[in-house]
Design a protein around this motif. Structure first.
Motif, mmCIF file in Angstrom:
data_model
loop_
_atom_site.group_PDB
_atom_site.id
_atom_site.type_symbol
_atom_site.label_atom_id
_atom_site.label_comp_id
_atom_site.label_asym_id
_atom_site.label_seq_id
_atom_site.Cartn_x
_atom_site.Cartn_y
_atom_site.Cartn_z
ATOM 1 N N PRO A 109 -0.741 -3.360 88.116
ATOM 2 C CA PRO A 109 -1.911 -4.229 87.915
ATOM 3 C C PRO A 109 -2.621 -3.866 86.614
ATOM 4 O O PRO A 109 -2.343 -2.831 86.002
ATOM 5 C CB PRO A 109 -2.776 -3.916 89.142
ATOM 6 C CG PRO A 109 -2.385 -2.523 89.539
ATOM 7 C CD PRO A 109 -0.922 -2.392 89.199
ATOM 8 N N ALA A 110 -3.545 -4.726 86.207
ATOM 9 C CA ALA A 110 -4.246 -4.498 84.938
ATOM 10 C C ALA A 110 -5.727 -4.830 85.081
ATOM 11 O O ALA A 110 -6.115 -5.736 85.812
ATOM 12 C CB ALA A 110 -3.624 -5.333 83.824
ATOM 13 N N HIS A 111 -6.536 -4.068 84.343
ATOM 14 C CA HIS A 111 -7.982 -4.260 84.301
ATOM 15 C C HIS A 111 -8.338 -4.950 82.992
ATOM 16 O O HIS A 111 -7.852 -4.574 81.928
ATOM 17 C CB HIS A 111 -8.675 -2.903 84.395
ATOM 18 C CG HIS A 111 -10.170 -2.967 84.418
ATOM 19 N ND1 HIS A 111 -10.934 -3.004 83.272
ATOM 20 C CD2 HIS A 111 -11.046 -2.997 85.454
ATOM 21 C CE1 HIS A 111 -12.208 -3.038 83.602
ATOM 22 N NE2 HIS A 111 -12.311 -3.037 84.905
ATOM 23 N N SER A 112 -9.177 -5.973 83.052
ATOM 24 C CA SER A 112 -9.595 -6.710 81.870
ATOM 25 C C SER A 112 -10.953 -6.214 81.384
ATOM 26 O O SER A 112 -11.925 -6.196 82.156
ATOM 27 C CB SER A 112 -9.680 -8.211 82.190
ATOM 28 O OG SER A 112 -10.363 -8.901 81.168
ATOM 29 N N ILE A 118 -10.353 -6.153 87.736
ATOM 30 C CA ILE A 118 -8.916 -6.333 87.829
ATOM 31 C C ILE A 118 -8.602 -7.820 87.683
ATOM 32 O O ILE A 118 -9.228 -8.659 88.319
ATOM 33 C CB ILE A 118 -8.382 -5.812 89.186
ATOM 34 C CG1 ILE A 118 -8.694 -4.317 89.349
ATOM 35 C CG2 ILE A 118 -6.885 -6.065 89.302
ATOM 36 C CD1 ILE A 118 -8.051 -3.421 88.310
ATOM 37 N N ASP A 119 -7.638 -8.124 86.818
ATOM 38 C CA ASP A 119 -7.228 -9.508 86.596
ATOM 39 C C ASP A 119 -5.788 -9.664 87.087
ATOM 40 O O ASP A 119 -4.849 -9.195 86.434
ATOM 41 C CB ASP A 119 -7.316 -9.851 85.114
ATOM 42 C CG ASP A 119 -7.026 -11.329 84.835
ATOM 43 O OD1 ASP A 119 -6.497 -11.999 85.743
ATOM 44 O OD2 ASP A 119 -7.325 -11.787 83.721
ATOM 45 N N PRO A 120 -5.591 -10.309 88.246
ATOM 46 C CA PRO A 120 -4.231 -10.450 88.804
ATOM 47 C C PRO A 120 -3.255 -11.120 87.846
ATOM 48 O O PRO A 120 -2.043 -10.853 87.893
ATOM 49 C CB PRO A 120 -4.457 -11.311 90.055
ATOM 50 C CG PRO A 120 -5.879 -11.062 90.431
ATOM 51 C CD PRO A 120 -6.607 -10.892 89.132
ATOM 52 N N ALA A 121 -3.756 -11.969 86.953
ATOM 53 C CA ALA A 121 -2.881 -12.667 86.016
ATOM 54 C C ALA A 121 -2.237 -11.720 85.007
ATOM 55 O O ALA A 121 -1.247 -12.074 84.360
ATOM 56 C CB ALA A 121 -3.662 -13.754 85.281
#
Length: 246
Positions: A109-112, A118-121
């Motif tokens: 996962p990634a954090h924006s 957290i941005d699921p995209a």
């Protein structure tokens, strides 16, 4: 492979890349953890290392920010302003991702920074490369002598003086604030009403109240347990100051 990095004696990034390539060539040092203070420059160093190691090795870099709990979990617990502290990380998710990527692939996962969540995209599926660099916070002291599948094979600590870290943090905060002028969806847009001197003063209070205590209590202690310690000076020059894998 290590010989092809071509680091000069004064090239700290090249020396570190050469050392990591040698460790990879001589064993299974495939997953590299890179930690250090907020604003130390971990993302930049990871990117520089990747450029040095490619094309002789396949490299992926991932931020551990993706393993922060979402705001919807942190906010009800009063932890939103403590992002980066140990309790704000999904340790089980972190460990499981490392275990599964060793088996071939895993979702990371990634954090924006834009939405500060957290941005699921932005989730990435990582197929096990020659070297995977995990940069960020949320690490624990490595096991000795054998590492578990859920921790890095090598832990690198990026060290710097507290005064430099504070200055870099404030400048980064101002950078996000300036970018928000053309992006009203940015998390930092909420401070656009401030003047720059007011914002700098506010950023310093965040550093003093949140990031500095986290550095002193939870991040800095890892320096004594890291496999490799790299020191960065005020001019952003780095050098290896400790190598415990020699």
């Amino acid at each position: 492979m290590a010989d092809q990095v071509n680091a000069s004696p004064a090239d700290g990034v090249g020396a570190l890349a050469e050392r990591l390539a040698a460790l990879r060539a001589n064993g299974d040092s495939r997953i590299i953890g890179l930690t250090g203070s907020v604003a130390a420059g971990k993302t930049t160093l990871a990117r520089q290392l990747s450029k040095r190691l490619v094309p002789d090795l396949s490299v992926e870099t991932v931020s551990t920010d993706g393993f922060l709990f979402p705001n919807a979990i942190l906010e009800p617990q009063g932890l939103l302003m403590r992002k980066g502290f140990p309790e704000t990380y999904d340790r089980d998710g972190f460990i499981n991702a490392l275990v599964h990527v060793r088996q071939g692939q895993a979702d990371f996962p990634a954090h924006s920074h834009q939405i500060y969540d957290i941005d699921p995209a932005l989730t990435r599926t990582i197929h096990l490369p020659d070297v995977l660099i995990l940069e960020g916070l949320g690490f624990e002291s490595p096991s000795r002598p054998d590492r578990t599948g859920g921790e890095p094979d090598v832990l690198v600590y990026l060290d710097a003086a507290e005064a430099d870290l504070e200055a870099w943090y404030v400048e980064r905060f101002v950078g996000f604030w300036n970018a928000a002028r053309t992006d009203t969806a940015s998390f930092y847009a909420q401070w656009l009403h401030m003047s720059e001197p007011e914002l700098r003063a506010f950023a310093k209070t965040v550093w003093d109240g949140v990031n500095l205590p986290n550095l002193r209590d939870h991040i800095h202690p890892l320096r004594d347990h890291a496999d490799i310690v790299v020191r960065k000076d005020s001019a952003h020059t780095v050098e290896i100051v400790a190598d415990r894998m020699s």
